[in-house]
Design an enzyme around this catalytic site. Structure first.
Site, PDB file in Angstrom:
ATOM      1  NE  ARG A  82      -2.697   1.131   3.575  1.00 19.29           N
ATOM      2  CZ  ARG A  82      -3.613   1.312   4.548  1.00 19.29           C
ATOM      3  NH1 ARG A  82      -4.888   1.535   4.224  1.00 19.29           N
ATOM      4  NH2 ARG A  82      -3.266   1.241   5.817  1.00 19.29           N
ATOM      5  CG  ASP A 104      -4.068   2.922  10.907  1.00 23.22           C
ATOM      6  OD1 ASP A 104      -4.977   3.684  11.328  1.00 23.22           O
ATOM      7  OD2 ASP A 104      -4.224   2.165   9.935  1.00 23.22           O
TER       8      ASP A 104
END
Length: 546
Positions: free
Chosen positions: A173, A456
């Site tokens: 990603r 996150d």
């Protein structure tokens, strides 16, 4: 190559690496050929990227002011209503995605994720990685080694870990279109972080992956429109052309984690159809996007405490059911959301948390999702067991078309249906987790263990946005107290003191407090805390190169 600080020239201009290149093996990744490839991509697409980011900003301003609202696009109706097209679908190693583990690309996580028993590892340069120069290039080194089965990890106690015989399929990603990498410049301007992460990974590993029977696979974050998906598709075409790799080799899974993208799922898949593998439901970023775009629209768009905004509230249910229906109609995988729980040594707490994870995964599998995310290896077994029970020997359930699903624009925007309450505890929790996460991020950790969850950047984003929204709307707490700037500042001081007492002296809390105050307590709501914090705190001075 010319002097490392002065850079070298190619058709795109002068390519300069201003980050420290003296660290071990950095030159294996930052080769002239690899940098030339990244510069070729950036030179071709920098203008379009800038135009799309400008369009994002203007659209957000119109949505925030009430000048515009969201609906399914009239100009792309034919794409949505055409039953004859499908995406290219799965590729080797992506047919079965019943469990996917996510995490940053540090060496320990790389080995543990590949050995976790998950079918896929989302190797994350985005929200789970603080974009320090060390993390950006070091992560590329770790993936380079992992793909060649030349990676190990030794703990401080001397225990060694190596990748086993059946590792998870890697899906990288890259960072989102809104970010830049200031340590790589072309004619003085920073290069798109998306193209740095994608370009270095693709250049060094695409052929090796194909030789091993896999391929270059990617998760695409933060897309806000099908035009941004079209840009990625054109990047893929040029990248494959430049390296002489057959068109359509790349596979991309798009995270539907913005409210605007939720209205363009068909269109996003259509733009990427020669490279598309599926869509993913990203919960926290999605809620964050709702607040960014509609946070000033009054009580109907005020969300309750973050913990109360579950995937079963009506507007979130509409979003996930539309995602499954859209994906399966187009032959694409639908991947569910994150289970962020970290297993603990407390058996009772473990059992309670694992039961909640199981219920969440049972809902997803029952709705038709083909797989789901976990943040810790200890959750892989629970997730796999649930999907095994539904899938059996089948690799997926793309054939479950969900023709029963009918979702309107009003359903997607029915934020008021969330119900719930705003409490002082919820307000404090947002401030506390915001401070803790930003502190960890500033110290180089993008996936931080906080209160039993693996958090996150999306966690900090929604936390600060909720505080801003509650202040903006004068939201009442359950005891009748209005959330004001004064109250938020008082609680910020109290939570700062509590977190500092807990963490001790080794922290960046003063900087974290400043960032939180600027991005949660100001008149305007910044689009991301990461952009300004990166420029101010994580960028090495130009003279650091060697």
């Amino acid at each position: 190559m010319a002097d490392k600080l002065n850079g070298f020239f190619n058709k795109a201009g002068r390519i300069q690496v201003t980050g420290d290149r003296s660290q071990e093996r950095f030159d294996e990744i930052l080769t002239p050929a690899a940098l030339d490839f990244v510069a070729r991509l950036d030179n071709e697409f920098a203008g379009r990227r800038r135009e799309l980011l400008d369009a994002r900003r203007l659209r957000r301003e119109r949505l925030a002011s009430g000048e515009e609202t969201l609906g399914f696009l009239a100009e792309t109706r034919s794409v949505r209503e055409d039953d004859d097209w499908q995406v290219t679908g799965a590729a080797p190693g992506l047919e079965d995605r019943r469990v996917e583990i996510t995490g940053p690309t540090d060496r320990k996580m790389t080995v543990n994720a590949l050995n976790s028993g998950a079918k896929v590892w989302l190797a994350d340069f985005e929200d789970a990685t603080a974009p320090t120069w060390q993390n950006v290039v070091g992560g590329q080194i770790n993936l380079y080694d992992a793909i060649r089965r030349n990676i190990d990890f030794t703990t401080e106690s001397g225990k060694q870990y190596r990748v086993g015989d059946t590792p998870a399929t890697i899906v990288a990603r890259p960072r989102g279109w809104h970010l830049v990498e200031k340590h790589i410049r072309i004619d003085g301007r920073p290069v798109s972080a998306s193209l740095v992460d994608f370009g270095l990974y693709f250049f060094h590993n695409a052929r090796q992956l194909l030789a091993r029977g896999s391929g270059p696979y990617f998760y695409l974050p933060k897309l806000e429109s099908h035009l941004e998906a079209r840009l990625w598709n054109d990047v893929f075409r040029l990248a494959q052309q430049e390296l002489g790799i057959p068109q359509g080799t790349i596979r991309a899974t798009v995270l539907i984690e913005t409210i605007t993208a939720a209205f363009e799922m068909d269109e996003i898949l259509y733009e990427l159809r020669e490279h598309a593998a599926g869509l993913n439901a990203g919960r926290w970023d999605y809620i964050f996007s709702v607040i960014k775009n509609f946070g000033e629209h009054g009580a109907d768009f005020v969300l309750p405490d973050r913990a109360q905004v579950t995937m079963t509230v009506p507007f979130m249910r509409a979003y996930t059911e539309l995602l499954v229906s859209t994906c399966h109609r187009r032959g694409a995988h639908a991947i569910g959301g994150m289970a962020a729980f970290i297993p603990s040594k407390d058996p009772e707490a473990n059992a309670t948390a694992l039961n909640k994870v199981r219920q969440d995964k049972e809902r997803e599998a029952g709705d038709g999702f083909d797989g789901s995310w976990v943040a810790h290896p200890g959750l892989v077994g629970t997730c796999r067991e649930v999907f095994d029970g539904v899938l059996g020997d089948r690799p997926n359930q793309v054939g479950k078309l969900r023709d029963d699903v009918v979702v309107t624009a009003e359903d997607l925007l029915n934020v008021a249906s969330s119900g719930g309450e705003v409490t002082e505890q919820g307000l404090r929790a947002n401030i506390n987790v915001g401070l803790r996460y930003i502190d960890a991020w500033l110290r180089g950790t993008g996936a931080a263990a906080i209160s039993g969850l693996m958090e996150d950047a999306a966690t900090a984003e929604i936390a600060r946005c909720q505080v801003w929204q509650w202040i903006r709307n004068g939201t009442k707490l359950t005891d009748g107290t209005a959330v004001t700037l004064e109250l938020a500042n008082q609680l910020l001081a109290e939570e700062f003191a509590a977190v500092r007492a807990d963490l001790g002296s080794d922290n960046r809390l003063a900087d974290a407090r400043e960032i939180f105050a600027e991005t949660a307590l100001g008149e305007k709501l910044p689009s991301f805390f990461t952009t300004g914090a990166y420029a101010r705190y994580l960028t090495e001075p130009a003279g650091a190169a060697s």
